[in-house]
Scaffold this motif. Structure first.
Motif, mmCIF file in Angstrom:
data_model
loop_
_atom_site.group_PDB
_atom_site.id
_atom_site.type_symbol
_atom_site.label_atom_id
_atom_site.label_comp_id
_atom_site.label_asym_id
_atom_site.label_seq_id
_atom_site.Cartn_x
_atom_site.Cartn_y
_atom_site.Cartn_z
ATOM 1 N N ALA A 177 -1.965 -0.510 1.049
ATOM 2 C CA ALA A 177 -2.096 -1.072 -0.293
ATOM 3 C C ALA A 177 -2.758 -0.047 -1.208
ATOM 4 N N ALA A 178 -2.187 0.144 -2.369
ATOM 5 C CA ALA A 178 -2.674 1.170 -3.289
ATOM 6 C C ALA A 178 -3.173 0.573 -4.590
ATOM 7 N N SER A 179 -4.196 1.194 -5.129
ATOM 8 C CA SER A 179 -4.651 0.843 -6.469
ATOM 9 C C SER A 179 -3.979 1.774 -7.455
ATOM 10 N N GLY A 180 -3.978 1.425 -8.713
ATOM 11 C CA GLY A 180 -3.403 2.312 -9.713
ATOM 12 C C GLY A 180 -2.044 1.842 -10.197
ATOM 13 N N ARG A 181 -1.875 1.905 -11.496
ATOM 14 C CA ARG A 181 -0.636 1.391 -12.090
ATOM 15 C C ARG A 181 0.547 2.312 -11.874
ATOM 16 N N THR A 182 0.291 3.575 -11.503
ATOM 17 C CA THR A 182 1.377 4.543 -11.379
ATOM 18 C C THR A 182 1.779 4.781 -9.937
ATOM 19 N N PHE A 183 1.419 3.889 -9.028
ATOM 20 C CA PHE A 183 1.719 4.107 -7.607
ATOM 21 C C PHE A 183 3.206 4.275 -7.378
ATOM 22 N N SER A 184 4.017 3.634 -8.177
ATOM 23 C CA SER A 184 5.467 3.721 -7.987
ATOM 24 C C SER A 184 6.003 5.123 -8.222
ATOM 25 N N THR A 185 5.180 6.007 -8.771
ATOM 26 C CA THR A 185 5.617 7.386 -8.998
ATOM 27 C C THR A 185 5.137 8.338 -7.909
ATOM 28 N N LYS A 224 11.812 8.088 15.406
ATOM 29 C CA LYS A 224 13.106 7.782 14.797
ATOM 30 C C LYS A 224 13.825 6.697 15.614
ATOM 31 N N GLY A 225 14.327 5.696 14.918
ATOM 32 C CA GLY A 225 15.007 4.593 15.583
ATOM 33 C C GLY A 225 14.083 3.468 16.009
ATOM 34 N N ARG A 226 12.775 3.710 15.990
ATOM 35 C CA ARG A 226 11.802 2.673 16.370
ATOM 36 C C ARG A 226 10.944 2.239 15.182
ATOM 37 N N PHE A 227 10.624 3.178 14.300
ATOM 38 C CA PHE A 227 9.758 2.890 13.148
ATOM 39 C C PHE A 227 10.596 2.881 11.875
ATOM 40 N N THR A 228 10.182 2.044 10.929
ATOM 41 C CA THR A 228 10.835 1.987 9.633
ATOM 42 C C THR A 228 9.786 1.969 8.536
ATOM 43 N N ILE A 229 9.904 2.912 7.593
ATOM 44 C CA ILE A 229 9.005 2.948 6.450
ATOM 45 C C ILE A 229 9.722 2.315 5.255
ATOM 46 N N SER A 230 8.984 1.540 4.484
ATOM 47 C CA SER A 230 9.558 0.899 3.309
ATOM 48 C C SER A 230 8.451 0.712 2.282
ATOM 49 N N ARG A 231 8.831 0.359 1.070
ATOM 50 C CA ARG A 231 7.812 0.156 0.050
ATOM 51 C C ARG A 231 8.240 -0.946 -0.898
ATOM 52 N N ASP A 232 7.241 -1.606 -1.453
ATOM 53 C CA ASP A 232 7.438 -2.621 -2.477
ATOM 54 C C ASP A 232 6.564 -2.206 -3.651
ATOM 55 N N ASN A 233 7.169 -1.537 -4.617
ATOM 56 C CA ASN A 233 6.377 -1.014 -5.735
ATOM 57 C C ASN A 233 5.793 -2.129 -6.602
ATOM 58 N N ALA A 234 6.420 -3.277 -6.600
ATOM 59 C CA ALA A 234 5.871 -4.400 -7.364
ATOM 60 C C ALA A 234 4.545 -4.865 -6.771
ATOM 61 N N LYS A 235 4.375 -4.641 -5.475
ATOM 62 C CA LYS A 235 3.138 -5.022 -4.791
ATOM 63 C C LYS A 235 2.244 -3.821 -4.518
ATOM 64 N N ASN A 236 2.648 -2.640 -4.995
ATOM 65 C CA ASN A 236 1.862 -1.424 -4.735
ATOM 66 C C ASN A 236 1.570 -1.246 -3.248
#
Length: 121
Positions: free
Chosen positions: A23-31, A65-77
């Motif tokens: 979880a990130a603070s800051g309004r510009t995390f999506s960048t 690779k094939g076991r882990f998946t990274i993803s992001r939800d910029n709306a939730k930072n």
């Protein structure tokens, strides 16, 4: 500036799954580009996975690779690391990192405090 807080670590049996959150603070995390690294006792920190600011590109270490998946939800930072088929070799402290200009296996300016993942055999 970005402040990162990891969560979701714990103890799991081999073959199990965990989902880590960053979880990130800051309004510009999506960048920011974001990555996960890990460090096992007595070993150097190693790259695990990375994701671009849009989530359109990802990169993984061969060992996950094939076991882990990274993803992001910029709306939730928040950036996630879904870890499946865990083995004792995945035991480590997992760190989230972010940077405005570097991504992948490069250097990152901002780091979280880490979350412990322990996989029992």
């Amino acid at each position: 500036q970005v402040r990162l807080v990891e969560s979701g670590g714990g103890l799991v049996q081999a073959g199990g799954s965990l989902r880590l959150s960053c979880a990130a603070s800051g309004r510009t995390f999506s960048t920011y580009f974001v990555a996960w690294f890990r460090q096992a006792p007595g070993r150097e920190r190693e790259f695990v996975a990375a994701i671009t600011w849009s989530g359109g590109n990802t990169d993984y270490a061969d060992s996950v690779k094939g076991r882990f998946t990274i993803s992001r939800d910029n709306a939730k930072n928040t950036v996630y690391l879904q870890m499946n088929s865990l083995t004792p070799e995945d035991t480590a402290v997992y760190y989230c990192a972010a940077d405005r200009t570097n991504w992948g296996r490069g250097s990152y300016d901002y780091w979280g405090q880490g979350t412990q993942v322990t996989v029992s055999s």
